[in-house]
Design a protein around this motif. Sequence first.
Motif, mmCIF file in Angstrom:
data_model
loop_
_atom_site.group_PDB
_atom_site.id
_atom_site.type_symbol
_atom_site.label_atom_id
_atom_site.label_comp_id
_atom_site.label_asym_id
_atom_site.label_seq_id
_atom_site.Cartn_x
_atom_site.Cartn_y
_atom_site.Cartn_z
ATOM 1 N N VAL A 11 56.459 23.424 -9.736
ATOM 2 C CA VAL A 11 57.307 24.586 -9.951
ATOM 3 C C VAL A 11 58.693 24.300 -9.398
ATOM 4 C CG1 VAL A 11 56.469 25.674 -7.815
ATOM 5 C CG2 VAL A 11 57.538 27.074 -9.587
ATOM 6 N N ILE A 12 59.671 24.702 -10.185
ATOM 7 C CA ILE A 12 61.068 24.615 -9.762
ATOM 8 C C ILE A 12 61.604 26.038 -9.721
ATOM 9 C CG2 ILE A 12 63.368 23.725 -10.291
ATOM 10 C CD1 ILE A 12 61.997 21.486 -11.895
ATOM 11 N N CYS A 13 62.179 26.434 -8.609
ATOM 12 C CA CYS A 13 62.684 27.793 -8.512
ATOM 13 C C CYS A 13 64.077 27.785 -7.896
ATOM 14 C CB CYS A 13 61.746 28.671 -7.695
ATOM 15 S SG CYS A 13 61.719 28.295 -5.932
ATOM 16 N N LYS A 14 64.760 28.872 -8.097
ATOM 17 C CA LYS A 14 66.103 29.005 -7.548
ATOM 18 C C LYS A 14 66.029 29.472 -6.099
ATOM 19 C CE LYS A 14 68.674 29.918 -11.799
ATOM 20 N NZ LYS A 14 69.596 30.862 -12.493
ATOM 21 N N SER A 15 66.989 29.053 -5.332
ATOM 22 C CA SER A 15 67.069 29.448 -3.938
ATOM 23 C C SER A 15 67.124 30.969 -3.826
ATOM 24 C CB SER A 15 68.310 28.820 -3.302
ATOM 25 O OG SER A 15 68.338 29.042 -1.921
ATOM 26 N N GLY A 16 66.329 31.517 -2.947
ATOM 27 C CA GLY A 16 66.298 32.959 -2.741
ATOM 28 C C GLY A 16 65.169 33.679 -3.456
ATOM 29 N N THR A 17 64.524 33.007 -4.370
ATOM 30 C CA THR A 17 63.400 33.621 -5.087
ATOM 31 C C THR A 17 62.093 33.307 -4.371
ATOM 32 O OG1 THR A 17 63.114 31.702 -6.532
ATOM 33 C CG2 THR A 17 64.620 33.424 -7.279
ATOM 34 N N SER A 18 61.038 33.978 -4.802
ATOM 35 C CA SER A 18 59.709 33.777 -4.208
ATOM 36 C C SER A 18 58.806 33.060 -5.202
ATOM 37 C CB SER A 18 59.094 35.120 -3.814
ATOM 38 O OG SER A 18 59.853 35.724 -2.786
ATOM 39 N N VAL A 19 57.903 32.293 -4.675
ATOM 40 C CA VAL A 19 56.967 31.519 -5.496
ATOM 41 C C VAL A 19 55.556 31.751 -4.992
ATOM 42 C CG1 VAL A 19 56.235 29.203 -6.148
ATOM 43 C CG2 VAL A 19 58.664 29.740 -6.006
ATOM 44 N N LYS A 20 54.646 31.994 -5.912
ATOM 45 C CA LYS A 20 53.242 32.198 -5.545
ATOM 46 C C LYS A 20 52.402 31.028 -6.030
ATOM 47 C CE LYS A 20 51.145 36.232 -5.759
ATOM 48 N NZ LYS A 20 50.470 37.447 -6.293
ATOM 49 N N ILE A 21 51.593 30.512 -5.140
ATOM 50 C CA ILE A 21 50.671 29.416 -5.457
ATOM 51 C C ILE A 21 49.253 29.948 -5.314
ATOM 52 C CG2 ILE A 21 49.906 27.098 -4.829
ATOM 53 C CD1 ILE A 21 52.708 26.710 -3.541
ATOM 54 N N GLU A 22 48.417 29.673 -6.319
ATOM 55 C CA GLU A 22 47.041 30.175 -6.307
ATOM 56 C C GLU A 22 46.037 29.048 -6.136
ATOM 57 O OE1 GLU A 22 47.163 34.115 -9.219
ATOM 58 O OE2 GLU A 22 45.954 32.365 -9.726
ATOM 59 N N CYS A 23 44.994 29.344 -5.386
ATOM 60 C CA CYS A 23 43.862 28.422 -5.291
ATOM 61 C C CYS A 23 42.582 29.184 -5.551
ATOM 62 C CB CYS A 23 43.802 27.757 -3.911
ATOM 63 S SG CYS A 23 44.745 26.244 -3.820
ATOM 64 N N ARG A 24 41.810 28.702 -6.504
ATOM 65 C CA ARG A 24 40.549 29.342 -6.865
ATOM 66 C C ARG A 24 39.398 28.363 -6.701
ATOM 67 N NH1 ARG A 24 41.003 34.083 -9.813
ATOM 68 N NH2 ARG A 24 43.124 34.548 -10.524
ATOM 69 N N SER A 25 38.359 28.805 -6.036
ATOM 70 C CA SER A 25 37.138 28.002 -5.991
ATOM 71 C C SER A 25 36.306 28.410 -7.198
ATOM 72 C CB SER A 25 36.378 28.254 -4.679
ATOM 73 O OG SER A 25 36.108 29.626 -4.509
ATOM 74 N N LEU A 26 35.986 27.438 -8.032
ATOM 75 C CA LEU A 26 35.388 27.752 -9.333
ATOM 76 C C LEU A 26 33.873 27.896 -9.290
ATOM 77 C CD1 LEU A 26 37.527 25.548 -11.727
ATOM 78 C CD2 LEU A 26 37.932 27.877 -10.918
ATOM 79 N N ASP A 27 33.216 27.209 -8.403
ATOM 80 C CA ASP A 27 31.760 27.210 -8.458
ATOM 81 C C ASP A 27 31.106 27.364 -7.081
ATOM 82 O OD1 ASP A 27 31.678 23.603 -9.074
ATOM 83 O OD2 ASP A 27 32.694 24.826 -7.581
ATOM 84 N N PHE A 28 31.870 27.888 -6.131
ATOM 85 C CA PHE A 28 31.292 28.158 -4.818
ATOM 86 C C PHE A 28 32.140 29.227 -4.131
ATOM 87 C CE2 PHE A 28 34.283 26.086 -1.840
ATOM 88 C CZ PHE A 28 35.044 25.340 -2.717
ATOM 89 N N GLN A 29 31.592 29.784 -3.090
ATOM 90 C CA GLN A 29 32.305 30.825 -2.354
ATOM 91 C C GLN A 29 33.041 30.208 -1.177
ATOM 92 O OE1 GLN A 29 29.209 33.730 -1.464
ATOM 93 N NE2 GLN A 29 29.768 34.897 -3.280
#
Lengths: 113, 116
Positions: A11-29
């Motif tokens: 991801v490339i974003c401009k200075s001052g903006t917010s970025v969200k990163i997601e992590c999902r476990s697909l087959d376990f808790q």
Amino acid sequence: GAVVSQHPSRVICKSGTSVKIECRSLDFQATTMFWYRQFPKQSLMLMATSNEGSKATYEQGVEKDKFLINHASLTLSTLTVTSAHPEDSSFYICSASDGYGYTFGSGTRLTVV
Amino acid sequence: AQKITQTQPGMFVQEKEAVTLDCTYDTSDQSYGLFWYKQPSSGEMIFLIYQGSYDEQNATEGRYSLNFQKARKSANLVISASQLGDSAMYFCAMRGGIQGAQKLVFGQGTRLTINP
């Protein structure tokens, strides 16, 4: 085997903006999620540890208001870099644990311009 | 506090040779776990091998083996018959306790290059 899906990969974003990163476990808790930051040619630096439904525990020197972590379910944790600046450019990688092993996401390369 | 030390920033090995990557650790815990990960240029962390502090036998996984010397606090990774695809960063890591979702502490890493 256990799989953790991490998005976005880049991801490339401009200075001052917010970025969200997601992590999902697909087959376990994932009862616990770890968030790391890695600078070029360096090791992984733990930023914070989060348990499902609880507030994250941040490592010393990591600004909790800048790096917001949410672990609302046993399969999803998010890292939001708020008001990003060029010095936040880095490789961010998550690791999920069910209490036995650790499974890493594929990482997110963040560039703030 | 736990600490992992990898003293080899870079290693160069000829294809098909065996290679040993060094790892020493320091901990006051009686029980702990030691991990080795491979990180190719794509950035993903690939789990290679695990050794528990109470395991009497050295761990082996295919071409990977862990030379665990508890008294010396070392946990060296041995890769037999190296392949070009083994070129990557390798990290040694430690977890306090032998189970439970405790944080991993990583060493500085060793960049392994396999030459044809």
